[in-house]
Design an enzyme around this catalytic site. Structure first.
Site, PDB file in Angstrom:
ATOM      1  N   ASP A 277     -14.325  36.424 -75.650  1.00 46.14           N
ATOM      2  CA  ASP A 277     -14.456  36.059 -77.062  1.00 46.14           C
ATOM      3  C   ASP A 277     -15.803  35.363 -77.250  1.00 46.14           C
ATOM      4  O   ASP A 277     -16.603  35.278 -76.316  1.00 46.14           O
ATOM      5  CB  ASP A 277     -13.280  35.170 -77.516  1.00 46.14           C
ATOM      6  CG  ASP A 277     -12.945  35.403 -78.990  1.00 46.14           C
ATOM      7  OD1 ASP A 277     -13.867  35.308 -79.822  1.00 46.14           O
ATOM      8  OD2 ASP A 277     -11.777  35.686 -79.293  1.00 46.14           O
TER       9      ASP A 277
ATOM     10  N   HIS B 187     -16.431  39.354 -81.966  1.00 46.05           N
ATOM     11  CA  HIS B 187     -15.992  38.337 -80.987  1.00 46.05           C
ATOM     12  C   HIS B 187     -16.749  38.528 -79.674  1.00 46.05           C
ATOM     13  O   HIS B 187     -16.170  38.452 -78.588  1.00 46.05           O
ATOM     14  CB  HIS B 187     -14.475  38.402 -80.775  1.00 46.05           C
ATOM     15  CG  HIS B 187     -13.691  37.867 -81.944  1.00 46.05           C
ATOM     16  ND1 HIS B 187     -13.579  36.523 -82.203  1.00 46.05           N
ATOM     17  CD2 HIS B 187     -13.011  38.498 -82.931  1.00 46.05           C
ATOM     18  CE1 HIS B 187     -12.842  36.351 -83.301  1.00 46.05           C
ATOM     19  NE2 HIS B 187     -12.497  37.532 -83.752  1.00 46.05           N
TER      20      HIS B 187
ATOM     21  N   GLU C 140     -11.614  41.080 -86.892  1.00 52.24           N
ATOM     22  CA  GLU C 140     -12.581  40.131 -87.469  1.00 52.24           C
ATOM     23  C   GLU C 140     -14.026  40.430 -87.058  1.00 52.24           C
ATOM     24  O   GLU C 140     -14.778  39.508 -86.744  1.00 52.24           O
ATOM     25  CB  GLU C 140     -12.220  38.698 -87.039  1.00 52.24           C
ATOM     26  CG  GLU C 140     -10.836  38.280 -87.474  1.00 52.24           C
ATOM     27  CD  GLU C 140     -10.454  36.885 -86.993  1.00 52.24           C
ATOM     28  OE1 GLU C 140      -9.839  36.166 -87.779  1.00 52.24           O
ATOM     29  OE2 GLU C 140     -10.763  36.518 -85.826  1.00 52.24           O
TER      30      GLU C 140
HETATM   31  C1  ACM Z   1      -6.447  37.586 -84.694  1.00 46.36           C
HETATM   32  O1  ACM Z   1      -5.688  36.627 -84.913  1.00 46.36           O
HETATM   33  N1  ACM Z   1      -7.712  37.520 -85.054  1.00 46.36           N
HETATM   34  C2  ACM Z   1      -5.960  38.776 -84.026  1.00 46.36           C
END
Ligand code: ACM
Length: 717
Positions: free
Chosen positions: A213, A287, A351
């Protein structure tokens, strides 16, 4: 008699399985057959079929657990069962490769499909106990069920009397998962193995391991050593970390860690022996900041970040779409597949902010060349490419529901987290899907109100809320519903630094999740589940598994009432708004337990409802400075800033709402690193009667910001 005391009386235990039933006060029992026709069993998750039968069987010190000598896997199940019984009942059973006589028998059926992949049959008769299954997973789960029958109450009994019964059991859903975020905070391999054992005892079978991440890269990749040499380490946020100098470097000490390939292999093998598949999650295309810090040529911008950040939130950093980057990702996945033999590889996909793709002429050119519509379509193309690569290696791609944007990549399985609409879209399109919706299956949300709860997101998701989640979306037909392959709860660890608190967040809510995934819908019954919980919590205690203990005592939602009439912890106040509401740990002290604050990142502001101000002449506030380490994009413009009058800002108490008259204005001291808390005390303009109070801090800067820990109204002496 205490619950522990009762535990000594083997039989009484069994009959008093439900918390609500008071155990009969009888003398210690030699062995008497159970007189009741339908004893309760505190099995979690509840089995598919259970029937009681006449007679009983007594398990005592030295009872054999027999298995076929030629079947090493059955032998391991026997040893596992003996170990569990020893640790939780202090009774030594004897695994034995010799079959015959009155004993517990693990019997592998000649037809491997006889009980399905994970199913088993458990028979308790006066002649002995038999667990039969076609596959090792079934024998294992039969052993877990038998252990639960032997731990209707934990404690030391010299024998355990089990009533006759027949259980025919198999799971409702194939994927019964938890996600562990080992990036935002790192957990040790020992912790992860202990968690795997705890999952296995709930018959959970998938651990999605979040390994990469923005804030770290935690998986050793031999071909790209900088991923862990550089990408696994960061300076924690906050003033205390800045003053914590590492003598070896003369710079702030780094936080982090990673899992070597050797450690990963051990963990994967350990999990497999407990019927748990580890699904590694390698995030892309977003990420990606930690990887980009390690290898800047992966970036979509000319000046990518140079250090791994300790911010939370959604970062702008996203992989570029150069061929070299695809080679990198394929190399990473190649090493990942060699470590994780399961069918699924999770590629994240959530995201991913596309601003950097929009602003990059080469990426725009690529979109044009491939003939794609936009950046969403580029993401879909990106993920589809990874899917082809995985398919060529006989693996399946799974990703978060954002990978549906721009067109669903072929063969992809979807983890639906933004509610269940992604699951519905996927299932209707004939794709498999796992239900993992926020907020209810996000176990980083707190499970109860009040002070004393560990930090987490401020939202409350109780054990009952989790149990009430319906894994059968009504919007789907029966055929489409077959694509709902399971349920998964996630524990994200931005606000869960301590390993014990990860367990606390998971248990007992993981038991509710397990029952959703395993037990027949027809047996879904909150009152019954709740009645089985006290024994389950006793099992956690017996095996030293940290867990939330008080939830059954204080009801489904309530915080314990405040005990100090004129003092409130922030958790006993209301937040003015709940935009980004967190129950958050302070940055200091670095060792030990830091104070926990209930706050809202956009508007740190608290209400004390209906307090009698008569006689109050001064006020004390205990507050801490928290780092503003949140990447929240344009929402940063919504942060409420109140102008300061003194260098470190003021604490203000307002009457009847936050725009009401100021009853106290106390300049805050300059904070030292110390405990992370500063106290101010000063005059409070006298009032009479019952009012609402609003508490705020003024501030000149975004970072850091004051948060209220405790406020006390002081009456005149
Ligand atoms: C997430 O909670 N962004 C998968």
């Amino acid at each position: 008699m205490t619950r522990r005391g009762i535990a000594a009386f083997g039989l009484a235990l069994l009959l008093a399985a439900c918390a609500q039933i008071n155990p009969p006060s009888i003398a210690p029992v030699a062995v008497v057959p159970p007189p009741r026709p339908t004893p309760s069993f505190s099995l979690v998750p509840w089995p598919a079929h259970l029937e009681t039968r006449p007679g009983y069987f007594v398990v005592g010190e030295g009872t054999a657990i027999q298995y076929d000598r030629g079947d090493a896997a059955s032998g391991r199940v026997a040893t596992y069962l003996a170990d569990l019984v020893r640790r939780s009942r202090h009774l030594s059973l004897a695994p034995s490769g010799k079959v015959g006589g009155h004993a517990i028998l693990l019997r592998r059926l000649s037809d491997p499909d006889a009980t399905g992949k994970e199913g088993y049959r458990l028979d308790v008769t006066p002649d002995g106990i038999t667990i039969s299954a076609g596959q090792t997973a079934g024998l294992f789960y039969g052993a877990i069920t038998l252990w639960q029958l032997m731990t209707q109450r934990t404690g030391d009994a010299h024998s355990i009397t089990l009533p006759g019964l027949a259980i025919d059991d198999a799971p409702r859903l194939a994927w019964r998962g938890l996600l562990l975020d080992s990036v935002r905070h790192y957990q040790s391999p020992v912790f992860i193995k202990t968690l795997i054992d705890a999952m296995a005892r709930e018959k959970l079978n998938v651990l999605q391991w979040h390994l990469t991440d923005d804030q770290g890269w935690r998986l050793e990749i031999r071909r790209y050593p900088r991923l862990t040499q550089v990408g696994a380490w960061r300076v924690p946020a906050g003033a205390a970390a800045q003053t914590d100098i590492d003598p070896k470097t003369g710079k702030p000490r780094l936080y982090g860690g990673f899992y070597t390939q050797k450690q990963v292999r051990e963990i994967v093998t350990y999990a497999a022996a407990r019927n748990i598949t580890i699904v590694p999650e390698i995030e892309m295309p977003g990420h990606a900041a930690a990887a980009i810090v390690a290898y800047p040529w992966l970036a979509s911008v000319p000046n990518p970040p140079k250090q791994v950040s300790s911010d939370w939130g959604v970062f702008p950093d996203i992989y570029n779409v150069d061929e070299r980057t695809f080679r990198f990702l394929q190399d990473v996945l190649t090493e990942t597949m060699a470590l994780f033999p399961g069918a699924y590889i999770h590629v994240g996909g959530d995201e991913a902010a596309k601003d950097q793709w929009k602003a990059n002429p080469a990426i725009q050119q690529k979109i044009h060349e491939i003939g794609l519509k936009d950046e969403d379509a580029l993401q879909s193309w990106f993920i589809a490419r990874m899917g082809q690569f995985l398919k060529a290696h006989h693996r399946k791609l799974i990703g978060w529901d954002e990978i549906l944007q721009g067109g669903i990549p072929p063969d992809a399985t979807i983890t639906s987290w933004r509610g269940i609409s992604g699951a519905i879209t996927a299932a209707k399109a004939g794709h498999d899907t796992v239900l993992s919706p926020a907020p209810v299956l996000y176990f980083d949300n707190r499970q109860a109100e009040g002070p004393g709860e560990p930090s987490g997101r401020a939202q409350i998701e109780t054990l009952g809320d989790v149990y009430a989640f319906d894994p059968t979306p009504p919007a789907l037909t029966d055929d489409q519903r077959k694509h709902v392959i399971g349920v998964q709860a996630n524990v994200w660890t931005e606000h869960i630094r301590e390993q014990d608190n990860v367990d606390y967040a998971l248990f007992p809510r993981a038991a509710a999740l397990a029952e959703l995934g395993w037990s027949p819908a027809a047996h879904h019954d909150w009152a019954d589940f709740r009645a089985r919980m006290p024994d389950e919590l006793d099992r956690y205690t017996a095996l030293a598994l940290p867990h939330a203990q008080h939830l059954l005592a204080i009801g489904e939602h309530d915080a314990p009432p405040p005990t100090r009439p004129l003092t409130r912890d922030s958790h006993e106040l209301d937040l003015c708004k709940k935009a980004i509401a967190l129950s958050i740990e302070g940055p200091a002290p670095l060792e030990g337990k830091p104070p926990v604050f209930l706050t809202d990142v956009l508007n740190p502001c608290w209400i004390w409802h209906k307090v009698d101000l008569t006689g109050v002449t001064s006020i004390t506030a205990l507050a801490g400075q928290l780092p503003f380490n949140f990447q929240i994009g344009h929402d940063v413009e919504k942060v409420v800033m109140r102008p300061i009058a003194t260098p470190d800002g003021e604490f203000e108490a307002h009457l009847d709402g936050c725009d009401g008259p100021k009853l106290a204005v106390l300049p805050m001291p300059h904070p030292g690193p110390g405990t992370g808390l500063s106290e101010v005390r000063g005059a409070f303009a006298p009032q009479t009667g019952v009012h609402d109070l609003c508490f705020v801090f003024t501030r000149a800067k975004l970072d850091p910001y004051w948060s209220l820990h405790t406020v006390t109204l002081v009456p005149e002496h």
